[in-house]
Design a protein around this motif. Structure first.
Motif, PDB file in Angstrom:
ATOM      1  N   UNK A   1      13.471 -67.775 -42.345  1.00 45.69           N
ATOM      2  CA  UNK A   1      13.739 -66.345 -42.247  1.00 45.69           C
ATOM      3  C   UNK A   1      12.526 -65.531 -42.672  1.00 45.69           C
ATOM      4  N   UNK A   2      11.678 -66.081 -43.525  1.00 47.59           N
ATOM      5  CA  UNK A   2      10.573 -65.335 -44.118  1.00 47.59           C
ATOM      6  C   UNK A   2       9.237 -65.669 -43.481  1.00 47.59           C
ATOM      7  N   UNK A   3       8.476 -64.617 -43.209  1.00 48.85           N
ATOM      8  CA  UNK A   3       7.083 -64.752 -42.792  1.00 48.85           C
ATOM      9  C   UNK A   3       6.230 -64.143 -43.890  1.00 48.85           C
ATOM     10  N   UNK A   4       5.211 -64.869 -44.336  1.00 54.03           N
ATOM     11  CA  UNK A   4       4.302 -64.368 -45.364  1.00 54.03           C
ATOM     12  C   UNK A   4       2.871 -64.477 -44.861  1.00 54.03           C
ATOM     13  N   UNK A   5       2.220 -63.339 -44.734  1.00 54.86           N
ATOM     14  CA  UNK A   5       0.826 -63.300 -44.307  1.00 54.86           C
ATOM     15  C   UNK A   5       0.083 -62.329 -45.214  1.00 54.86           C
ATOM     16  N   UNK A   6      -0.867 -62.841 -45.974  1.00 54.23           N
ATOM     17  CA  UNK A   6      -1.579 -61.989 -46.917  1.00 54.23           C
ATOM     18  C   UNK A   6      -0.627 -61.363 -47.908  1.00 54.23           C
ATOM     19  N   UNK A   7      -0.703 -60.030 -48.039  1.00 56.29           N
ATOM     20  CA  UNK A   7       0.194 -59.330 -48.966  1.00 56.29           C
ATOM     21  C   UNK A   7       1.381 -58.704 -48.237  1.00 56.29           C
ATOM     22  N   UNK A   8       1.674 -59.256 -47.064  1.00 55.65           N
ATOM     23  CA  UNK A   8       2.773 -58.756 -46.242  1.00 55.65           C
ATOM     24  C   UNK A   8       3.855 -59.824 -46.115  1.00 55.65           C
ATOM     25  N   UNK A   9       5.095 -59.419 -46.351  1.00 56.94           N
ATOM     26  CA  UNK A   9       6.233 -60.327 -46.242  1.00 56.94           C
ATOM     27  C   UNK A   9       7.253 -59.738 -45.284  1.00 56.94           C
ATOM     28  N   UNK A  10       7.802 -60.584 -44.408  1.00 55.94           N
ATOM     29  CA  UNK A  10       8.794 -60.119 -43.454  1.00 55.94           C
ATOM     30  C   UNK A  10      10.012 -61.031 -43.496  1.00 55.94           C
ATOM     31  N   UNK A  11      11.188 -60.423 -43.594  1.00 57.00           N
ATOM     32  CA  UNK A  11      12.445 -61.148 -43.460  1.00 57.00           C
ATOM     33  C   UNK A  11      12.948 -60.885 -42.046  1.00 57.00           C
ATOM     34  N   UNK A  12      12.814 -61.881 -41.185  1.00 61.79           N
ATOM     35  CA  UNK A  12      13.163 -61.724 -39.776  1.00 61.79           C
ATOM     36  C   UNK A  12      14.653 -61.486 -39.603  1.00 61.79           C
ATOM     37  N   UNK A  13      15.457 -62.191 -40.386  1.00 60.83           N
ATOM     38  CA  UNK A  13      16.911 -62.077 -40.252  1.00 60.83           C
ATOM     39  C   UNK A  13      17.398 -60.688 -40.649  1.00 60.83           C
ATOM     40  N   UNK A  14      16.896 -60.182 -41.764  1.00 62.57           N
ATOM     41  CA  UNK A  14      17.318 -58.861 -42.244  1.00 62.57           C
ATOM     42  C   UNK A  14      16.517 -57.718 -41.643  1.00 62.57           C
ATOM     43  N   UNK A  15      15.474 -58.071 -40.865  1.00 65.24           N
ATOM     44  CA  UNK A  15      14.599 -57.083 -40.238  1.00 65.24           C
ATOM     45  C   UNK A  15      14.030 -56.114 -41.269  1.00 65.24           C
ATOM     46  N   UNK A  16      13.418 -56.701 -42.279  1.00 66.70           N
ATOM     47  CA  UNK A  16      12.777 -55.908 -43.320  1.00 66.70           C
ATOM     48  C   UNK A  16      11.383 -56.452 -43.598  1.00 66.70           C
ATOM     49  N   UNK A  17      10.416 -55.560 -43.709  1.00 65.75           N
ATOM     50  CA  UNK A  17       9.046 -55.950 -44.034  1.00 65.75           C
ATOM     51  C   UNK A  17       8.613 -55.246 -45.304  1.00 65.75           C
ATOM     52  N   UNK A  18       7.884 -55.980 -46.157  1.00 64.47           N
ATOM     53  CA  UNK A  18       7.384 -55.423 -47.409  1.00 64.47           C
ATOM     54  C   UNK A  18       5.887 -55.643 -47.515  1.00 64.47           C
ATOM     55  N   UNK A  19       5.182 -54.610 -47.890  1.00 67.56           N
ATOM     56  CA  UNK A  19       3.757 -54.692 -48.164  1.00 67.56           C
ATOM     57  C   UNK A  19       3.563 -54.493 -49.659  1.00 67.56           C
ATOM     58  N   UNK A  20       3.050 -55.522 -50.332  1.00 63.85           N
ATOM     59  CA  UNK A  20       2.869 -55.477 -51.786  1.00 63.85           C
ATOM     60  C   UNK A  20       4.184 -55.076 -52.470  1.00 63.85           C
ATOM     61  N   UNK A  21       5.278 -55.688 -51.999  1.00 67.02           N
ATOM     62  CA  UNK A  21       6.629 -55.496 -52.538  1.00 67.02           C
ATOM     63  C   UNK A  21       7.220 -54.112 -52.259  1.00 67.02           C
ATOM     64  N   UNK A  22       6.527 -53.299 -51.462  1.00 68.73           N
ATOM     65  CA  UNK A  22       7.072 -51.999 -51.073  1.00 68.73           C
ATOM     66  C   UNK A  22       7.599 -52.094 -49.641  1.00 68.73           C
ATOM     67  N   UNK A  23       8.846 -51.649 -49.429  1.00 67.35           N
ATOM     68  CA  UNK A  23       9.454 -51.735 -48.104  1.00 67.35           C
ATOM     69  C   UNK A  23       8.724 -50.809 -47.130  1.00 67.35           C
ATOM     70  N   UNK A  24       8.366 -51.348 -45.968  1.00 68.05           N
ATOM     71  CA  UNK A  24       7.748 -50.554 -44.910  1.00 68.05           C
ATOM     72  C   UNK A  24       8.828 -49.929 -44.039  1.00 68.05           C
ATOM     73  N   UNK A  25       8.664 -48.671 -43.722  1.00 57.93           N
ATOM     74  CA  UNK A  25       9.586 -47.979 -42.830  1.00 57.93           C
ATOM     75  C   UNK A  25       9.061 -48.147 -41.409  1.00 57.93           C
ATOM     76  N   UNK A  26       9.706 -49.015 -40.638  1.00 57.18           N
ATOM     77  CA  UNK A  26       9.252 -49.353 -39.298  1.00 57.18           C
ATOM     78  C   UNK A  26      10.338 -49.073 -38.268  1.00 57.18           C
ATOM     79  N   UNK A  27       9.920 -48.632 -37.097  1.00 56.86           N
ATOM     80  CA  UNK A  27      10.861 -48.560 -35.987  1.00 56.86           C
ATOM     81  C   UNK A  27      11.107 -49.982 -35.492  1.00 56.86           C
ATOM     82  N   UNK A  28      12.100 -50.131 -34.629  1.00 55.53           N
ATOM     83  CA  UNK A  28      12.407 -51.466 -34.123  1.00 55.53           C
ATOM     84  C   UNK A  28      11.219 -52.056 -33.375  1.00 55.53           C
ATOM     85  N   UNK A  29      10.572 -51.257 -32.548  1.00 54.06           N
ATOM     86  CA  UNK A  29       9.435 -51.759 -31.773  1.00 54.06           C
ATOM     87  C   UNK A  29       8.262 -52.102 -32.678  1.00 54.06           C
ATOM     88  N   UNK A  30       8.007 -51.280 -33.685  1.00 52.95           N
ATOM     89  CA  UNK A  30       6.926 -51.590 -34.627  1.00 52.95           C
ATOM     90  C   UNK A  30       7.205 -52.903 -35.347  1.00 52.95           C
TER      91      UNK A  30
END
Length: 234
Positions: A133-162
């Motif tokens: 479920x998790x992708x980790x690249x550098x200081x970026x983490x993405x939970x594919x299942x929950x559709x949430x991305x965090x940069x340095x533990x801060x949630x990124x506000x992304x549109x679906x396409x982004x």
């Protein structure tokens, strides 16, 4: 099967009713309105997709989009525009639209784009059953299942396409992803000769990743993009 609910806002009554009839014939539940104020009010109830005309009375589509994105970054939005100038289309993408179509639009092409965007949302979580479920690249983490991305533990506000473009880049970090592949995989269509939609989505992602100390999205001129990872960063 769950019936998808689409909000369609367009003051061209003839076109809007034709598109509504076509989408309903394909199994979608369509809420149809003809001005921006009604579109904004209708958007307050859950929708699977919003289709907004730019030129509408009371509030134009860009105003509606801006208001919607203040509280809702998840619902996909497709903009419709009769204007030949690219400025409106680019501004719509910068404000958080997922895609755009010129008017008068072909109902079959609109349907294809709607299905492509909804398909991405429905399959992202399913894909995680065969991978982490998790992708980790550098200081970026993405939970594919929950559709949430965090940069340095801060949630990124992304549109679906982004989110979908970023997922594609993360899955192939340090590898070239062509604009054609991004367009076909994420938007469900071939890249047009003068289509700048991918460029604008990438620009939005760069801005949202600007605080990263380990990542940057590089442009490979004439080809596409790659997510560059500074692996020797502290």
């Amino acid at each position: 099967m769950t019936q998808h609910n689409i909000l369609l806002a367009d003051d061209d009554i003839v076109l809007a009713e034709m598109l509504t009839e076509y989408l309903q014939g394909e199994g979608f539940d369509v809420t149809l309105v003809h001005n921006g104020e009604d579109a904004l009010e209708a958007s307050k109830s859950p929708k699977d997709m919003i289709i907004l005309d730019i030129m509408m009375p009371k509030m134009d589509g860009l105003e509606v989009l801006k208001a919607v994105r203040q509280t809702d970054t998840d619902t996909p939005v497709i903009m419709l525009t009769a204007r030949g100038d690219d400025i409106d289309r680019i501004l719509g993408l910068e404000l958080g639209a997922d895609d755009y179509m010129p008017k008068p639009c072909n109902p079959r092409e609109l349907l294809a784009r709607v299905k492509a965007i909804l398909r991405r949302a429905s399959t992202s979580g399913k894909a995680s059953s065969s991978q982490s479920d998790l992708l980790n690249v550098g200081d970026l983490e993405m939970n594919v299942h929950n559709r949430q991305a965090k940069l340095q533990d801060e949630v990124l506000i992304l549109t679906q396409t982004e989110f979908d473009i970023l997922q594609l880049l993360m899955q192939s970090a340090d590898e070239l992803i062509t604009k054609q592949k991004i367009s076909e995989d994420i938007l469900g269509r071939k890249l047009g000769a003068y289509d700048r939609s991918i460029d604008v989505h990438i620009s939005n992602l760069r801005r949202k990743l600007s605080q990263s100390t380990m990542l940057n999205i590089q442009t490979v001129r004439g080809s596409g993009y790659l997510l560059n990872v500074k692996r020797d960063a502290a």
